[in-house]
Design an enzyme around this catalytic site. Structure first.
Site, PDB file in Angstrom:
ATOM      1  N   ARG A 136       0.819  -1.211   0.000  1.00  0.00           N
ATOM      2  CA  ARG A 136       0.000   0.000   0.000  1.00  0.00           C
ATOM      3  C   ARG A 136       0.856   1.266   0.000  1.00  0.00           C
ATOM      4  O   ARG A 136       0.337   2.377  -0.192  1.00  0.00           O
ATOM      5  CB  ARG A 136      -0.938  -0.008   1.219  1.00  0.00           C
ATOM      6  CG  ARG A 136      -0.236   0.263   2.541  1.00  0.00           C
ATOM      7  CD  ARG A 136      -1.097  -0.127   3.729  1.00  0.00           C
ATOM      8  NE  ARG A 136      -2.206   0.766   3.944  1.00  0.00           N
ATOM      9  CZ  ARG A 136      -2.207   1.794   4.790  1.00  0.00           C
ATOM     10  NH1 ARG A 136      -1.108   2.096   5.475  1.00  0.00           N
ATOM     11  NH2 ARG A 136      -3.281   2.531   4.958  1.00  0.00           N
ATOM     12  N   TRP A 143      12.024   7.736   6.404  1.00  0.00           N
ATOM     13  CA  TRP A 143      13.021   6.908   7.094  1.00  0.00           C
ATOM     14  C   TRP A 143      13.122   5.523   6.479  1.00  0.00           C
ATOM     15  O   TRP A 143      14.186   4.908   6.517  1.00  0.00           O
ATOM     16  CB  TRP A 143      12.799   6.897   8.595  1.00  0.00           C
ATOM     17  CG  TRP A 143      11.733   6.030   9.199  1.00  0.00           C
ATOM     18  CD1 TRP A 143      10.449   5.891   8.794  1.00  0.00           C
ATOM     19  CD2 TRP A 143      11.872   5.224  10.379  1.00  0.00           C
ATOM     20  NE1 TRP A 143       9.775   5.051   9.638  1.00  0.00           N
ATOM     21  CE2 TRP A 143      10.616   4.619  10.617  1.00  0.00           C
ATOM     22  CE3 TRP A 143      12.917   4.952  11.254  1.00  0.00           C
ATOM     23  CZ2 TRP A 143      10.384   3.762  11.689  1.00  0.00           C
ATOM     24  CZ3 TRP A 143      12.684   4.100  12.329  1.00  0.00           C
ATOM     25  CH2 TRP A 143      11.432   3.515  12.546  1.00  0.00           C
ATOM     26  N   ASN A 180       6.757  12.931   5.871  1.00  0.00           N
ATOM     27  CA  ASN A 180       6.567  11.519   6.202  1.00  0.00           C
ATOM     28  C   ASN A 180       6.667  10.656   4.933  1.00  0.00           C
ATOM     29  O   ASN A 180       7.382   9.658   4.875  1.00  0.00           O
ATOM     30  CB  ASN A 180       5.184  11.399   6.854  1.00  0.00           C
ATOM     31  CG  ASN A 180       4.826  10.010   7.324  1.00  0.00           C
ATOM     32  OD1 ASN A 180       4.040   9.871   8.250  1.00  0.00           O
ATOM     33  ND2 ASN A 180       5.323   8.966   6.714  1.00  0.00           N
ATOM     34  N   SER A 190       7.111  15.212   9.514  1.00  0.00           N
ATOM     35  CA  SER A 190       8.262  14.547   8.918  1.00  0.00           C
ATOM     36  C   SER A 190       8.294  13.114   9.435  1.00  0.00           C
ATOM     37  O   SER A 190       7.238  12.522   9.709  1.00  0.00           O
ATOM     38  CB  SER A 190       9.551  15.305   9.272  1.00  0.00           C
ATOM     39  OG  SER A 190      10.662  14.759   8.620  1.00  0.00           O
ATOM     40  N   GLN A 191       9.479  12.562   9.582  1.00  0.00           N
ATOM     41  CA  GLN A 191       9.697  11.242  10.164  1.00  0.00           C
ATOM     42  C   GLN A 191      11.064  11.263  10.828  1.00  0.00           C
ATOM     43  O   GLN A 191      11.792  12.258  10.727  1.00  0.00           O
ATOM     44  CB  GLN A 191       9.608  10.144   9.090  1.00  0.00           C
ATOM     45  CG  GLN A 191       8.228   9.540   8.943  1.00  0.00           C
ATOM     46  CD  GLN A 191       8.229   8.244   8.143  1.00  0.00           C
ATOM     47  OE1 GLN A 191       9.048   8.020   7.262  1.00  0.00           O
ATOM     48  NE2 GLN A 191       7.268   7.382   8.437  1.00  0.00           N
ATOM     49  N   ARG A 260      -6.015  12.121  10.285  1.00  0.00           N
ATOM     50  CA  ARG A 260      -5.133  11.878   9.145  1.00  0.00           C
ATOM     51  C   ARG A 260      -5.956  11.523   7.909  1.00  0.00           C
ATOM     52  O   ARG A 260      -6.890  10.739   7.996  1.00  0.00           O
ATOM     53  CB  ARG A 260      -4.166  10.729   9.460  1.00  0.00           C
ATOM     54  CG  ARG A 260      -3.136  11.030  10.528  1.00  0.00           C
ATOM     55  CD  ARG A 260      -2.448   9.746  10.983  1.00  0.00           C
ATOM     56  NE  ARG A 260      -3.373   8.840  11.641  1.00  0.00           N
ATOM     57  CZ  ARG A 260      -3.219   7.530  11.732  1.00  0.00           C
ATOM     58  NH1 ARG A 260      -2.166   6.947  11.175  1.00  0.00           N
ATOM     59  NH2 ARG A 260      -4.108   6.784  12.361  1.00  0.00           N
ATOM     60  N   GLU A 262      -5.170   9.658   5.455  1.00  0.00           N
ATOM     61  CA  GLU A 262      -5.005   8.252   5.078  1.00  0.00           C
ATOM     62  C   GLU A 262      -5.611   7.294   6.100  1.00  0.00           C
ATOM     63  O   GLU A 262      -5.717   6.088   5.841  1.00  0.00           O
ATOM     64  CB  GLU A 262      -3.515   7.936   4.887  1.00  0.00           C
ATOM     65  CG  GLU A 262      -2.693   7.814   6.143  1.00  0.00           C
ATOM     66  CD  GLU A 262      -2.240   9.139   6.744  1.00  0.00           C
ATOM     67  OE1 GLU A 262      -1.365   9.108   7.641  1.00  0.00           O
ATOM     68  OE2 GLU A 262      -2.761  10.203   6.339  1.00  0.00           O
ATOM     69  N   GLY A 293       7.195   7.381  13.301  1.00  0.00           N
ATOM     70  CA  GLY A 293       7.389   6.114  12.607  1.00  0.00           C
ATOM     71  C   GLY A 293       6.848   4.937  13.391  1.00  0.00           C
ATOM     72  O   GLY A 293       6.551   3.903  12.820  1.00  0.00           O
ATOM     73  N   ASP A 295       3.927   4.023  14.651  1.00  0.00           N
ATOM     74  CA  ASP A 295       2.494   4.233  14.710  1.00  0.00           C
ATOM     75  C   ASP A 295       1.771   2.888  14.625  1.00  0.00           C
ATOM     76  O   ASP A 295       1.587   2.389  13.537  1.00  0.00           O
ATOM     77  CB  ASP A 295       2.020   5.203  13.630  1.00  0.00           C
ATOM     78  CG  ASP A 295       2.633   4.921  12.251  1.00  0.00           C
ATOM     79  OD1 ASP A 295       3.642   4.205  12.142  1.00  0.00           O
ATOM     80  OD2 ASP A 295       2.080   5.441  11.281  1.00  0.00           O
ATOM     81  N   GLU A 479       6.938  -6.528   5.687  1.00  0.00           N
ATOM     82  CA  GLU A 479       7.146  -5.255   6.389  1.00  0.00           C
ATOM     83  C   GLU A 479       7.571  -5.463   7.833  1.00  0.00           C
ATOM     84  O   GLU A 479       8.395  -4.725   8.357  1.00  0.00           O
ATOM     85  CB  GLU A 479       5.829  -4.470   6.326  1.00  0.00           C
ATOM     86  CG  GLU A 479       5.823  -3.169   7.088  1.00  0.00           C
ATOM     87  CD  GLU A 479       4.423  -2.619   7.270  1.00  0.00           C
ATOM     88  OE1 GLU A 479       4.319  -1.418   7.552  1.00  0.00           O
ATOM     89  OE2 GLU A 479       3.452  -3.389   7.140  1.00  0.00           O
TER      90      GLU A 479
END
Length: 533
Positions: A136, A143, A180, A190-191, A260, A262, A293, A295, A479
């Site tokens: 996805r 990062w 991000n 950002s990240q 968010r 998304e 990161g 999350d 992942e």
């Protein structure tokens, strides 16, 4: 003459075949007798053709002698015997060399060409080629890309690294920071800042480009420190926090207190679960958690079992401030290389203050670990996590602290398949039982840097066992992984994704890092045979 040569060649083939031992011409049932019967009748493999197609790893007579001597009398013992003595198709026939080739073949599938802007679309177009994580995640992420680049560097993809660095540099120049991911809805955050470390992977020595990249790196640092100008009595603004002694450190944040884009429905639902808090407050914490990161993780939760208790912006994270230390030291070094002594001195001073603050606020000697710091309670948080290894990665821990952290990690986070993210089982994806490629790399590199090579090797071996074993069973690079069961990971807001950029990168980099190293043998049987489940 040609006919004679053909006849002679055919005769030689017949002679060669005749020389092959009769046993090699027999069917497996005849060669392996009672072993074959036991494997098939106990259905060690669901498909009877599986073992019939297996290849012995050594002389069949020796295998049968050991079989009769050991007499494996349970399905588990029999399966272990078979996997140790046979290469079984689709079970343990994909060795580490196969895995490495698979990753090299995956890179082109994850590469995207420069984008064309689409009116009304959310994609931030890139002008150079880049790599996406997969699944996805169909745009370039911040990062993720550093850990992907580690693999690109050892897999002969240097031009792609330079192209991605050009994209990141141009993104900072355009937006003032690296978002991000490369979507408009990510621009508010950002990240974890890895741009400084990405620059170390470049081979381009053009001084003009070096100056441009340094300017971008300084611009990114200014983004993280922009809250300095709006600090008030609360002691925090945007991504900056004033600590009790006045030193300025950083936290995660997002510029928009909204759900968010998304994960819109998910955020609405989370906010509704705690009517005692303003929805905008929860949205801000959720977005800040996304910037981290992690999350999501119990690191950010007041109640580890309830996401609605999230309080990310109240926490000063040890990993972020370790990365900020790396950034400041990198800027100082690059300024010195360009003979800008004023710049070098300024960032060296900043780095010195941050290094001291990491010791003062984040080290917990009574628990032998580094911790996040709670700006509300004015104390370290009780949450144990793999973030404790970032000061080792940044070179900010003493030898004694590194040894103590290694013991804590072994006791609380080391699992059969690598490092857990935290010891807590919450259903969030950045908690147990999951392990993630970037955190394995940070841990391994940090432990090795600080003299804890044995644990670094052990984490590497266990993690590669997990990745390779799952690859053997599924043909996929994932992942995240369940490092307790050495299976695909789970939890979080979406199904486990395959592809997968940072897993590919870290796996290739680890295999390259330890290949042929007798102190950390990545080719030991436990890995090369690849456990079957």
């Amino acid at each position: 003459m040609q006919i004679c040569r053909s006849i002679l060649g055919a005769a030689l083939v017949l002679v060669t075949l005749a020389a092959v031992p009769l046993q090699a011409q027999e069917a497996p049932a005849a060669i392996y007798g009672e072993l074959f019967q036991q494997i098939q009748t106990e259905r060690i493999f669901p498909d009877g053709k599986t073992f019939a197609d297996a290849e012995p790893r050594r002389d069949p007579a020796a295998i049968m002698a050991d079989y009769r001597r050991t007499a494996p009398d349970t399905p588990v013992a029999l399966e272990d015997f078979v996997l140790a003595n046979f290469k079984v198709p689709g079970v343990n026939d994909r060795g580490l060399s196969t895995l490495r080739r698979h990753i090299r073949n995956l890179w082109p599938m994850l590469v995207r060409e420069p984008d064309e802007p689409t009116p009304g679309g959310s994609l931030l177009p890139m002008t150079e080629r880049y790599v996406v994580p997969g699944g996805r995640f169909r745009e370039m992420y911040y990062w993720d890309s550093y850990f992907t680049m580690l693999g690109l560097a050892v897999d002969g993809q240097q031009q792609l690294i330079e192209a991605m660095l050009d994209n990141f540099t141009a993104t900072i120049e355009r937006f003032g920071h690296i978002p991000n991911g490369m979507r408009t809805y990510y621009l508010g955050r950002s990240q974890p800042p890895f741009f400084a470390l990405m620059l170390d992977l470049s081979h381009d020595e053009d001084p003009v480009l070096a100056a441009r990249r340094l300017a971008a790196l300084r611009q990114e640092h200014a983004y993280w420190m922009a809250g300095t100008s709006c600090l008030d009595a609360t002691g925090a603004c945007a991504r900056v926090v004033r600590m009790p002694d006045g030193v300025l450190l950083n936290r995660y944040w997002d510029d928009h207190p909204l759900p968010r884009d998304e994960s819109y429905v998910e955020d609405l639902t989370t906010a509704q679960e705690d009517p005692s808090r303003a929805a905008t407050e929860i949205y801000r914490h959720l977005r800040a958690g996304a910037e981290s990161g992690w999350d999501y993780s119990s690191r950010w939760l007041a109640d580890p079992q309830r996401l609605s208790t999230i309080r990310t912006t109240d926490i000063v994270p040890v990993d972020l401030n370790s990365l900020m230390l790396i950034m400041e030291e990198e800027i100082a070094g690059r300024c010195a290389a360009q003979d800008d002594q004023a710049c070098a001195a300024a960032y060296t001073e900043m780095a010195g203050e941050r290094r001291a603050a990491l010791q003062r606020y984040f080290w917990m000697p009574e628990e032998d670990r580094f911790a996040d710091w709670d700006r509300v309670s004015q104390a370290p948080t009780p949450r144990v996590s793999a973030a404790m290894l970032f000061p080792l990665f940044a070179g900010a821990a003493t030898k004694e602290q590194a040894a103590a952290v290694a013991q804590t990690v072994t006791r609380t986070l080391l699992a059969p398949g690598g490092l857990r993210t935290t010891p807590l089982h919450t259903g969030e994806q950045w908690d147990a039982p999951n392990g993630w490629a970037p955190l394995q790399w940070i841990a391994i590199a940090g432990l090795e840097r600080s003299g804890q090579e044995a644990l670094a090797c052990e984490v590497s071996r266990r993690w590669l066992d997990t990745v390779a074993g799952t690859f053997t069973e599924t043909g996929k690079m994932l992942e995240k992984y369940n490092v307790e069961e050495r299976t695909p990971g789970g939890g979080g807001e979406y199904p486990t994704q395959d592809g997968f950029g940072w897993t590919n990168g870290v796996t290739s980099a680890l295999l390259e890092r330890y290949a042929g190293n007798p102190a950390c043998d990545m080719q030991r049987p436990a890995i090369s045979l690849l456990y079957a489940r």
